[in-house]
Write an enzyme that holds these catalytic residues in place. Structure first.
Site, PDB file in Angstrom:
ATOM      1  N   GLU A   1      43.032  34.336  44.985  1.00 35.62           N
ATOM      2  CA  GLU A   1      42.100  34.900  44.351  1.00 35.62           C
ATOM      3  C   GLU A   1      40.679  34.443  44.697  1.00 35.62           C
ATOM      4  O   GLU A   1      40.116  33.474  44.523  1.00 35.62           O
ATOM      5  CB  GLU A   1      42.581  34.322  42.798  1.00 35.62           C
ATOM      6  CG  GLU A   1      41.387  35.206  41.783  1.00 35.62           C
ATOM      7  CD  GLU A   1      41.873  34.872  40.435  1.00 35.62           C
ATOM      8  OE1 GLU A   1      42.733  34.124  40.197  1.00 35.62           O
ATOM      9  OE2 GLU A   1      41.052  35.660  39.600  1.00 35.62           O
TER      10      GLU A   1
ATOM     11  N   LYS B   1      44.365  38.842  45.115  1.00 34.60           N
ATOM     12  CA  LYS B   1      43.865  39.026  43.629  1.00 34.60           C
ATOM     13  C   LYS B   1      42.256  39.126  43.724  1.00 34.60           C
ATOM     14  O   LYS B   1      41.610  38.012  43.174  1.00 34.60           O
ATOM     15  CB  LYS B   1      44.327  38.173  42.748  1.00 34.60           C
ATOM     16  CG  LYS B   1      43.900  38.153  41.397  1.00 34.60           C
ATOM     17  CD  LYS B   1      44.668  37.480  40.492  1.00 34.60           C
ATOM     18  CE  LYS B   1      44.059  37.381  39.091  1.00 34.60           C
ATOM     19  NZ  LYS B   1      44.854  36.844  37.859  1.00 34.60           N
TER      20      LYS B   1
HETATM   21  P1  13P Z   1      41.086  38.267  33.985  1.00 33.17           P
HETATM   22  O1  13P Z   1      41.898  39.444  34.111  1.00 33.17           O
HETATM   23  O2  13P Z   1      40.799  37.784  32.358  1.00 33.17           O
HETATM   24  O3  13P Z   1      39.856  38.412  34.913  1.00 33.17           O
HETATM   25  O4  13P Z   1      42.088  37.007  34.361  1.00 33.17           O
HETATM   26  C1  13P Z   1      42.834  37.021  35.606  1.00 33.17           C
HETATM   27  C2  13P Z   1      42.981  35.646  35.981  1.00 33.17           C
HETATM   28  O5  13P Z   1      43.820  35.025  36.370  1.00 33.17           O
HETATM   29  C3  13P Z   1      41.603  34.855  36.487  1.00 33.17           C
HETATM   30  O6  13P Z   1      41.693  33.945  37.377  1.00 33.17           O
END
Ligand code: 13P
Length: 340
Positions: free
Chosen positions: A178, A220
């Protein structure tokens, strides 16, 4: 079972048509922030009750294939004494775990951040695995400003993400990678696209150097949008066009699925943007899916208010958002469905 066979099974369970991932892995300060507007204290019992409510929502597994948990949730139980990972599993949902330990400023790059938690990670992962985790998540954060992220910040963050992903795969855990480019600021959609392209290019270069097997990873990312404080707003079609263009330039076809974060978009924006991607670009090499935290939980939190008698209403609100995002996976979501 070899690590590869295990990771292949996990990927098949996580990546399914019409489904996505729910992120319920807020750190202690973040969950306290989410509870504050509904006047609920962030006690261990309230966090347990909330996450138990989410994971036990009937039929959630029709739209949700995976749940990202916070460390303490792995050991918590529902009212009947079942562990929360077991509750998720019996709902058809694979469980994963957030393994990073949060961000700190990256020294000598004013404005940039770096995420901690690599030391001892392999041992922690082994323990999480015995507690039911099949995949992991690690978040690097990139603010956009005229001078950020710096080249040094982009490279350092990519290196950490790649080291994390390689360690996960060494113990048979699927890594969710991510790189979150923050929505804060008044930048244009073009500037956001430029930053995300640089960031993802560096991430995939680092994953390659660290010999990470892309087939057993999930990306992500942030969607490409104008900054939250920008006066110009982008339509779902524009967001989809810019986002898919950047993904095509940076993400190899070997990656099975791209599961966006919601990052501060409203529930409806997050659903409409994902829907536009799937309705306009159905022939892409990867699945275009979701891994939302706020955009899946907000309506349910508001309905819950910390009250036992509101559990059903909260679960109905969650199931509705999950269903609409499930439709967005097929590109069949319409605004009118919000009224159903
Ligand atoms: P959000 O969809 O609220 O951005 O959260 C996703 C997430 O896991 C952030 O690390």
């Amino acid at each position: 079972m070899t690590n590869k066979v295990e990771m292949q099974e996990t990927i098949e369970a996580m990546v399914q048509k019409g489904k996505g991932i729910i992120a319920i892995d807020e750190s202690q300060p973040t969950i306290a922030k989410r509870f504050k507007p509904i006047d609920v204290d962030s006690t261990e019992e309230n966090r347990r009750a909330w996450r138990s409510l989410l994971l036990s929502t009937a039929h959630l597994g029709n739209y949700i294939s995976g749940a990202i948990l916070f460390e303490e949730t792995l050991l918590q139980k529902d009212e009947h004494g079942n562990s929360l990972p077991e509750v998720a599993t019996s709902n058809g949902i694979v469980t994963g775990i957030k393994v990073d330990k949060g961000k700190i400023p990256l020294v000598n790059t004013p404005g940039d951040m770096i995420t901690q938690g690599l030391d001892g990670l392999a041992d922690r992962l082994q323990a999480y695995k015995t507690q039911g985790a099949r995949f992991a998540k690690w978040r690097e954060v990139y603010p956009i400003s005229p001078g950020n992220p710096t080249t040094l910040g982009i490279e350092a963050n990519a290196e950490v993400l790649a080291r994390y992903a390689a360690i996960c795969q060494s113990v048979g855990i699927v890594p969710i990678v991510e790189p979150e480019v923050l929505i804060d600021g008044d930048h244009t959609i073009e500037r956001c696209a430029e930053v995300i392209e640089l960031v993802q290019h560096a991430v995939y270069h680092a994953l390659h150097r660290h010999k990470v097997i892309l087939e057993y990873t999930i990306l992500k990312p942030s969607m490409v949008t104008p900054g939250k404080e920008s006066t110009s707003k982008a339509s779902p079609e524009e967001v989809a066009r810019h986002t898919v263009k950047v993904l095509r330039r940076t993400v190899p076809a070997a990656v099975p699925s791209i599961n966006f974060l919601s990052g501060g978009q409203t529930d409806e924006e997050a659903t409409a943007n994902l829907n536009a991607m799937n309705s306009l670009y159905s022939g892409e090499p990867w699945e275009l899916s979701f891994s939302y935290g706020r955009a899946l939980q907000q309506a349910a939190l508001k309905a819950w208010q910390g009250k036992t008698e509101k559990v059903q209403q909260a679960q109905d609100a969650l199931l509705k958002r999950a269903r609409l995002n499930g439709a967005a996976r097929y590109g069949t979501y319409q605004k009118a469905m919000e009224k159903d």
